[in-house]
Design a protein around this motif. Structure first.
Motif, PDB file in Angstrom:
ATOM      1  N   ILE A 143     107.822  85.348   4.590  1.00 49.31           N
ATOM      2  CA  ILE A 143     109.411  85.521   4.846  1.00 49.31           C
ATOM      3  C   ILE A 143     109.615  85.243   6.437  1.00 49.31           C
ATOM      4  O   ILE A 143     110.432  84.310   6.764  1.00 49.31           O
ATOM      5  CB  ILE A 143     109.812  86.896   4.578  1.00 49.31           C
ATOM      6  CG1 ILE A 143     109.695  87.239   2.967  1.00 49.31           C
ATOM      7  CG2 ILE A 143     111.255  86.989   5.084  1.00 49.31           C
ATOM      8  CD1 ILE A 143     110.084  88.601   2.523  1.00 49.31           C
ATOM      9  N   LEU A 144     108.483  85.730   7.191  1.00 49.94           N
ATOM     10  CA  LEU A 144     108.757  85.498   8.502  1.00 49.94           C
ATOM     11  C   LEU A 144     108.597  84.053   9.117  1.00 49.94           C
ATOM     12  O   LEU A 144     109.189  83.533   9.831  1.00 49.94           O
ATOM     13  CB  LEU A 144     107.441  86.239   9.080  1.00 49.94           C
ATOM     14  CG  LEU A 144     107.320  86.310  10.831  1.00 49.94           C
ATOM     15  CD1 LEU A 144     108.681  86.988  11.357  1.00 49.94           C
ATOM     16  CD2 LEU A 144     106.136  87.356  11.147  1.00 49.94           C
ATOM     17  N   ALA A 145     107.890  83.031   8.364  1.00 47.48           N
ATOM     18  CA  ALA A 145     107.862  81.634   8.425  1.00 47.48           C
ATOM     19  C   ALA A 145     109.129  81.156   8.329  1.00 47.48           C
ATOM     20  O   ALA A 145     109.167  79.768   8.409  1.00 47.48           O
ATOM     21  CB  ALA A 145     106.753  81.123   7.659  1.00 47.48           C
ATOM     22  N   ASP A 146     110.313  81.726   7.570  1.00 44.81           N
ATOM     23  CA  ASP A 146     111.251  80.977   7.163  1.00 44.81           C
ATOM     24  C   ASP A 146     112.402  81.437   8.251  1.00 44.81           C
ATOM     25  O   ASP A 146     112.732  82.315   8.342  1.00 44.81           O
ATOM     26  CB  ASP A 146     111.787  81.622   5.722  1.00 44.81           C
ATOM     27  CG  ASP A 146     113.181  80.966   5.128  1.00 44.81           C
ATOM     28  OD1 ASP A 146     113.876  80.661   5.945  1.00 44.81           O
ATOM     29  OD2 ASP A 146     112.957  80.655   3.993  1.00 44.81           O
ATOM     30  N   GLU A 147     112.746  80.067   8.736  1.00 40.11           N
ATOM     31  CA  GLU A 147     113.731  80.579   9.899  1.00 40.11           C
ATOM     32  C   GLU A 147     115.082  81.113   9.757  1.00 40.11           C
ATOM     33  O   GLU A 147     115.621  81.726  10.427  1.00 40.11           O
ATOM     34  CB  GLU A 147     114.058  79.213  10.839  1.00 40.11           C
ATOM     35  CG  GLU A 147     112.667  78.726  11.550  1.00 40.11           C
ATOM     36  CD  GLU A 147     113.028  77.424  12.511  1.00 40.11           C
ATOM     37  OE1 GLU A 147     114.395  76.979  12.556  1.00 40.11           O
ATOM     38  OE2 GLU A 147     112.103  76.625  12.528  1.00 40.11           O
ATOM     39  N   VAL A 148     115.617  80.949   8.530  1.00 43.06           N
ATOM     40  CA  VAL A 148     116.634  81.641   8.063  1.00 43.06           C
ATOM     41  C   VAL A 148     116.312  82.947   7.355  1.00 43.06           C
ATOM     42  O   VAL A 148     117.098  83.959   7.495  1.00 43.06           O
ATOM     43  CB  VAL A 148     117.695  80.833   6.929  1.00 43.06           C
ATOM     44  CG1 VAL A 148     119.045  81.413   6.689  1.00 43.06           C
ATOM     45  CG2 VAL A 148     118.018  79.381   7.694  1.00 43.06           C
TER      46      VAL A 148
END
Lengths: 259, 479
Positions: free
Chosen positions: B306-311
């Motif tokens: 989740i942290l890797a997803d910018e939005v």
């Protein structure tokens, strides 16, 4: 002031009377109104349903079509919010700097109708006459995205003959939500039924909003149940006058354009 | 995250059942409106709420940007204070660690503090498979456990039950789990609370192992924080000899000064209280005071992706206050079970599909379980733009296989909208087509039927606005 009317595809196709009312109202207040025929759709249905990558041509079309006006007015809080919040996002995502610049130039000129009347023209009394009990439903995107606040009700309070009644649970969503209405039809209908019950409890004859898409959902439920309340867009109330309470002069009834 | 519940239907199908259950509708409406109004009043008391909210979001964002640093700082501090730290990549590893730790004590039962992380990983079920009984001690979790039920709310897991239903559950099930409910118990809240108190007190005094989550983990001192209203949590945190805490890695905050912001945001948002009633903090172990062994299990279970997803990463700011559930018109009518996850409501609609993916019917339907009305974003104390994340996840869903008809229809519409001439032609065709369909009901399955089951189609006027405009333009009109 040269005003470009962005009517929205829903109003253009299903609610021409709202467009006619908006034109009549703005011209009465001294605006030079134009409806550029190149306009189509803001892309909100695509964006909100998960097809955001398809909206770039619509965003480009909007920015090009409305670049030359002093102001752009739309009688839809929802489509206005799409343009203001999401056209810049779509433009940024396209990687096209020229598009991003064009969008950045046009977005500050875009106003929802009540916003334009109160903030730009500086009027809250538009000389309207509408002798009915009206409940105002502040649609979600008008309320929480466009932050229209008390502008629509300030306008309604100055309409002669109009009695504004309090709508219980006014700030709750009506359950339309674009494709939500058909993807989650049971919850959508349950929310709509509660909204209608509240309008009836308030003793309203007319349920008014600044978005015909929400009113299409509520109005569709009301006609199905043969309810006593009818739905009407804010523009149509504000365009009505003592001399012409039915909007006969501006609605061009010759071809039966009644919505 | 633990798997999708077996046979879990999509959100619209599960929600349909809920909308037809008048008792459930009444229970949810009463409970959500009561707490919604109280929250609004509690928040309105503070004239710096907007600044607090911005600070909460900023602290979480900064912490998440340097998450590795703060986690290692917290680990070092916990170890220095005599605790043990375990790292769990997923639910299976976390369950294995906790099971092994309990087994090592020789005990076959544990008492639990209300914890979303242990619900998320299905810890109670994993312990049961190993022959270990986990007793929930939060009043609402107790109701859910005794009723062989599933939680339907983050803060109030039994929100779907009224007091008469709770009386029946206590009367029927308490005896199987321990001290039975008193004879002739009424549904008076005081009598119900007293029955729960007697039932739970015996568990607290007997248990040798406690299991908890944590609301916060302060990195600078390695201090864990549990925020609760009943005092049962403090019993579990202080009486057992061994304490095991399962904590999501996003729960870390750098300093006590940062914690101060959240101890203002959380109570007002969740229970509409100015100050939280029972705030327990502990740092490792202390001689002669509280548990003699402390284990911290740091849980990833999808959070790193989740942290890797910018939005999507803003989802990790969540402090589990549940204000978004209480204000959500869809949650109010669909109920928590329809979300098919321990995280229901708007936050669940964005968190669950990110933790579990969007492969199952329910997970693919969750991003659509919202009208995008924006009420959740307005009340979120850490400013998670839930509608933005929902739309982002919808794009992930539409990129998957399937949706053939929908994708084709929207692509065709986009093609038409690209060109005013095509748009006008489509407009004429639609007008001609739908006018013929009256009396305003469409029998075929799909979007048309879904609309017209409860709503008339709008009457399509003969003349569109643009046709009128052109006619007026050429005739000179009133311009």
């Amino acid at each position: 002031m040269r005003v470009g009317l962005f009517l929205t595809c829903v109003n253009d196709t299903l609610y021409p009377r709202t467009g006619q009312a908006t034109v009549a109202l703005l011209e009465r207040l001294g605006c030079d109104v134009d409806f550029p025929l190149a306009q189509t759709c803001c892309g909100q249905m695509h964006w909100n349903t998960g097809y955001g990558r398809q909206v770039e041509p619509m965003v480009r079309g909007f920015a090009e079509t409305f670049a030359g006006y002093d102001a752009v007015v739309t009688p839809s809080g929802s489509c206005g919010a799409m343009i203001r919040d999401n056209h810049p996002r779509a433009a940024a995502r396209s990687g096209d700097a020229a598009l991003a610049d064009a969008v950045a130039a046009v977005v500050p000129k875009v106003h929802e109708l009540s916003e334009f009347l109160v903030d730009v023209l500086g009027v809250t009394d538009v000389g309207a006459y509408f002798p009915h009990r009206v409940a105002y439903h502040p649609t979600c995107h008008s309320l929480r995205l466009m932050r229209l606040g008390d502008r629509p009700t300030a306008l309604l309070r100055n309409v002669r003959g109009l009695e504004l009644v309090d709508l219980p649970g006014a700030e709750e969503c009506c359950g339309f939500g674009g494709t939500f209405a058909v993807k989650n039809p049971d919850v959508s209908a349950a929310m709509g039924a509660d909204k209608i019950r509240n309008a009836e409890a308030a003793g309203a004859e007319v349920l008014c909003a600044a978005d015909n898409s929400c009113l299409m959902h509520l109005g569709g439920m009301l006609t199905r149940r043969q309810g006593a309340v009818r739905t009407l867009h804010l523009a149509e109330i504000l365009a009505a006058t003592e001399a012409d309470p039915g909007g006969l002069t501006w609605a061009g009834v010759r071809n039966g354009a009644r919505g | 995250m633990s798997a999708v519940p077996l046979g879990m239907p999509s959100f619209p199908d599960a929600a349909r059942e809920a909308t037809r259950n008048p008792t459930l509708r009444r229970n949810l409406r009463h409970a959500t409106h009561t707490i919604r109004d109280r929250r609004a009043a509690a928040v309105a008391e503070l004239d710096d709420w907007a600044e607090l909210r911005a600070a909460g979001a900023a602290i979480k964002d900064r912490t998440l940007r340097h998450l590795d640093t703060y986690l290692e700082q917290a680990e070092a501090a916990v170890v220095a204070a005599g605790g043990h730290v375990h790292w769990a990549a997923d639910a299976a590893e976390a369950n294995r660690i906790v099971t092994d730790l309990v087994r090592a004590t020789g005990e076959t039962e544990v008492v639990k503090v209300k914890s979303m992380a242990t619900q998320e990983i299905g810890l109670n079920e994993a312990l049961a498979e190993a022959g270990i009984t986990a007793y929930e001690t939060d009043l609402a979790e107790l109701i859910v456990q005794l009723g062989d039920d599933r939680p339907s709310h983050i803060l109030v897991p039994a929100i779907h039950r009224n007091r008469t239903e709770i009386r029946d559950i206590f009367r029927d099930a308490m005896g199987e789990w321990g001290i039975p409910a008193p004879d002739g118990m009424s549904d008076d809240p005081r009598e119900l609370a007293e029955a729960a108190r007697l039932h739970l007190r015996e568990k607290f005094l007997r248990a040798k192992v406690g299991v908890s989550g944590a609301n916060f983990l302060v990195a600078e001192t390695g201090t864990l924080v549990v925020v609760e209203s009943e005092g049962n949590g403090r019993m579990c945190l202080t009486l057992p000899e061994t304490l095991i805490s399962v904590v999501g890695i996003e729960k870390v905050v750098p300093t006590w000064r940062d914690l101060e912001v959240f101890l203002q945001l959380l109570p007002r948002s969740s229970t509409a209280e100015r100050m939280n009633p029972y705030t327990s903090t502990w740092t490792g172990v202390t001689d002669g005071d509280g548990p003699r062994a402390f284990h911290l299990v740091l849980l990833d279970n999808g959070r790193t992706s989740i942290l890797a997803d910018e939005v999507g990463r803003q989802t990790l700011r969540c402090i589990r206050c549940s204000a978004c559930l209480n204000v959500c018109p869809v949650y109010e009518r669909a109920g928590g079970h329809a979300y098919g996850s321990v995280y229901p409501g708007p936050i669940g609609a964005i968190l669950t599909p990110q933790l579990r993916g969007t492969g199952s019917a329910v997970d693919a339907s969750l991003p659509y379980a919202s009208t995008l009305c924006g009420a959740c974003y307005d009340v979120c104390p850490v400013a998670i733009d839930i509608p933005e994340v929902l739309v982002h996840l919808r794009e992930k869903v539409t990129a998957q296989r399937g949706h053939v008809i929908e994708r084709s229809a929207l692509r065709a519409a986009a093609w038409a909208m690209r060109d005013p001439k095509r748009y006008t032609a489509l407009q004429r065709a639609a007008a001609a087509g739908t006018r013929a369909l009256h009396p305003r009901r469409l029998p075929l399955p799909g979007w048309g039927k879904a609309w017209t089951d409860t709503r008339d189609l709008p009457a399509v006027p003969k003349e569109s606005f643009r046709t009128w405009w052109q006619r007026r333009d050429t005739s000179g009109g009133t311009k």
